[in-house]
Write an enzyme that holds these catalytic residues in place. Structure first.
Site, PDB file in Angstrom:
ATOM      1  N   TYR A  17       0.880  -1.167   0.000  1.00 52.49           N
ATOM      2  CA  TYR A  17       0.000   0.000   0.000  1.00 52.49           C
ATOM      3  C   TYR A  17       0.912   1.209   0.000  1.00 52.49           C
ATOM      4  O   TYR A  17       1.805   1.312   0.846  1.00 52.49           O
ATOM      5  CB  TYR A  17      -0.903   0.021   1.229  1.00 52.49           C
ATOM      6  N   ASP A  59      -6.021  -0.941  -6.688  1.00 50.50           N
ATOM      7  CA  ASP A  59      -7.490  -0.846  -6.733  1.00 50.50           C
ATOM      8  C   ASP A  59      -8.094  -0.357  -5.415  1.00 50.50           C
ATOM      9  O   ASP A  59      -9.273  -0.542  -5.154  1.00 50.50           O
ATOM     10  CB  ASP A  59      -8.098  -2.207  -7.112  1.00 50.50           C
ATOM     11  N   HIS A  84     -10.036  -7.484  -5.654  1.00 53.98           N
ATOM     12  CA  HIS A  84      -9.704  -7.369  -4.231  1.00 53.98           C
ATOM     13  C   HIS A  84     -10.677  -8.217  -3.388  1.00 53.98           C
ATOM     14  O   HIS A  84     -11.177  -7.797  -2.351  1.00 53.98           O
ATOM     15  CB  HIS A  84      -9.804  -5.887  -3.838  1.00 53.98           C
TER      16      HIS A  84
HETATM   17  O1  173 Z   1      -9.131  -5.665   1.918  1.00 54.26           O
HETATM   18  C1  173 Z   1      -8.687  -5.142   2.945  1.00 54.26           C
HETATM   19  O2  173 Z   1      -9.256  -5.258   4.025  1.00 54.26           O
HETATM   20  C2  173 Z   1      -7.481  -4.361   2.838  1.00 54.26           C
HETATM   21  O3  173 Z   1      -6.872  -4.420   1.826  1.00 54.26           O
HETATM   22  C3  173 Z   1      -7.038  -3.496   3.928  1.00 54.26           C
HETATM   23  C4  173 Z   1      -6.671  -2.192   3.657  1.00 54.26           C
HETATM   24  C5  173 Z   1      -6.312  -1.343   4.687  1.00 54.26           C
HETATM   25  C6  173 Z   1      -6.308  -1.803   5.982  1.00 54.26           C
HETATM   26  C7  173 Z   1      -6.633  -3.114   6.267  1.00 54.26           C
HETATM   27  C8  173 Z   1      -6.992  -3.955   5.229  1.00 54.26           C
END
Ligand code: 173
Length: 500
Positions: A240, A268, A360
């Site tokens: 991320y 995404d 996702h």
């Molecule tokens: O799908 C999710 O839950 C995910 O990608 C996510 C994103 C940020 C924080 C925790 C999970």
């Protein structure tokens, strides 16, 4: 060492307000007063533990080093004398009692025969909060369900009389050996469902030559996971991208230095989908917390776990950033979350080494198409431009894979491998590392049988002619009901009335 300050439980307990807030985590005392407004998960949840031991609540959501890296050293006050801390006697709720009963009555692992079984067990043996977070998907959860349905709109065209005594499903993924054409895809917050969290995946993967993709938001820290791996074990990293690119640069370069072999940038999720099961759980669960705030508005309180901790993700990420990623790492770069042929072409032209066709796990844009359906659009579009096949540009699919037959369909249609997230997560929530090993074994058993029956002895023999995907893009076809899936799938609920 004698200058370490030792505090007592009652001393810590005196600092239990918004203006003066200490907490205990892992036996250490921290002054979090100034940090309160910055906490990505909101202040309310910290205030609930003001003056107390917050370890149990902290652990599943944060990697162990989150507090030490985010809080200035002068706020690390010292250690607490454990004998003086009033145990936060966690009142054993009815929910917890029931959960324990289910843990004890789990089906023996040798009676587990397919990946759906792990989901059935997990639903009963993890907390409601964990289940809500893991199982939820966005809006009406149409895409979540479509991810299963799509595989059922593709039918096999098996070939016979091919001497299938020996079948081999091993492959390479981004140039790395993999015993399965399947990799463990990233899922966050593993400790919500098992005390060892993602380490269960790492340990099982190393015993079976399977590749694990580490999640940026794993409960275990990145280094704990890499430390648990064997030196020659292949690990990928899901990324991320932080608004602060310096943090991202350091993270990526640290991963590369520690031997991670590929970088999967999630593209995404500029904003997290609204996962209503998760949101409702948080709303109900933290009701008492809202009162601590005394009229303050806490916009995070009904957002669910994932949204609360995702505010660092940069929504401004764009194609223009790709050269920067190329400049900071030599790892192959894969864009995770491509949903159209147009973007697959742009990705190829941007010079990345691969794409994951994905929605996702149904958790982002609802009614986005399944990875499998995207695949049959992407392959001809790339082929028409001479971009496919190309050994330096691999195409992956994830979402909804529960059977080896699903894997074979995706491979026949041009995928190099498929990502599997929730099933491996559920495998360790229900049975720890052994569960993950069993899940891998199930894939092996199913691959062996299905490859023999399909007449493909190696993954290279999986060709488009082995499937009829003509109905894939038609969303109005009838197929037999997927009983196991529907028995496990928990329908969304409507608004809840308050208890009187
Ligand atoms: O799908 C999710 O839950 C995910 O990608 C996510 C994103 C940020 C924080 C925790 C999970």
């Amino acid at each position: 060492m004698s200058d370490i300050r030792v505090l007592t439980g009652p001393e810590v307990a005196e600092h239990a307000s918004k203006d003066n807030c200490w907490i205990i985590v892992h036996g250490k005392v921290y002054d979090v007063t100034e940090f309160l407004p910055e906490h990505p998960g909101g202040q309310a949840i910290i205030l609930k533990y003001a003056g107390k031991d917050a370890t149990a609540a902290y652990e599943p959501i944060h990697p162990p080093d989150a507090i030490t890296t985010n809080l200035p050293v002068d706020k690390h006050l010292g250690v607490v004398d454990a004998s003086t801390v009033a145990k936060v006697v966690k009142e054993v709720t009815e929910e917890e009692k029931l959960r324990q009963k289910y843990v004890e009555a789990r089906p023996p692992l040798d009676t587990i025969v397919n990946l759906h079984d792990f989901e059935t067990v997990t639903r009963k043996v993890v907390s409601e909060k964990a289940w809500a977070y893991y199982s939820s998907a966005s809006d009406d959860e149409i895409t979540l369900r479509e991810n299963r349905m799509a595989y059922q709109r593709v039918w096999f065209r098996p070939r016979i009389l091919r001497d299938v005594t020996n079948v081999d499903w091993s492959t390479t993924i981004l140039g790395r050996k993999s015993s399965l054409p399947v990799y463990i895809s990233a899922t966050a917050l593993g400790k919500l469902g098992h005390p060892d969290g993602e380490l269960c995946l790492t340990r099982a993967a190393q015993n079976h030559g399977v590749i694990q993709m580490i999640a940026t938001l794993a409960s275990c820290s990145f280094d704990e996971i890499v430390d648990a791996a064997k030196p020659d074990q292949t690990l990928f990293l899901q990324l991320y991208v932080n608004r602060d690119r310096e943090i991202t640069r350091k993270y990526v370069q640290h991963a590369e230095a520690r031997g991670v072999k590929a970088l999967f940038i999630t593209v995404d999720a500029p904003q997290l989908g609204r996962r209503e099961k998760d949101m409702r759980m948080k709303f109900v669960g933290e009701e008492g917390v809202a009162k601590v705030q005394d009229g303050q508005s806490d916009i995070k309180k009904d957002e669910g776990v994932a949204r609360a901790i995702s505010s660092f993700i940069d929504p401004s990420l764009s194609w223009k950033d790709i050269p920067w990623f190329r400049s900071i790492t030599k790892m192959p770069i894969i864009l995770k979350g491509i949903a159209t042929a147009e973007d697959a072409i742009l990705a190829y032209e941007a010079g990345v080494q691969g794409i994951v066709l994905s929605n996702h796990g149904g958790r982002q844009l609802d009614t986005a198409r399944s990875g499998l359906e995207i695949l049959v659009e992407v392959i001809p579009a790339l082929r028409a431009r001479g971009y496919f096949p190309n050994p330096n540009f691999e195409i992956f699919v994830d979402g909804g894979v529960r059977r080896a037959s699903d894997v074979l369909k995706a491979l026949a249609l041009g995928a190099k491998a498929v990502g599997v997230g929730r099933p491996f997560l559920y495998a360790f929530c229900s049975y720890g590392q052994e569960g993950v090993e069993k899940a891998i074994q199930i894939f092996r058993d199913e691959l062996e049988m299905n490859m023999r029956l399909l007449g493909a002895r190696t993954v290279d023999e999986l060709v488009p002619e082995m499937v009829d995907a003509s109905a894939l893009s038609s969303h109005v076809v009838l197929t037999p009901h997927d009983t196991l899936f529907h028995n496990t799938y928990v329908p969304l609920e409507g608004a809840r009335f308050q208890e009187s």
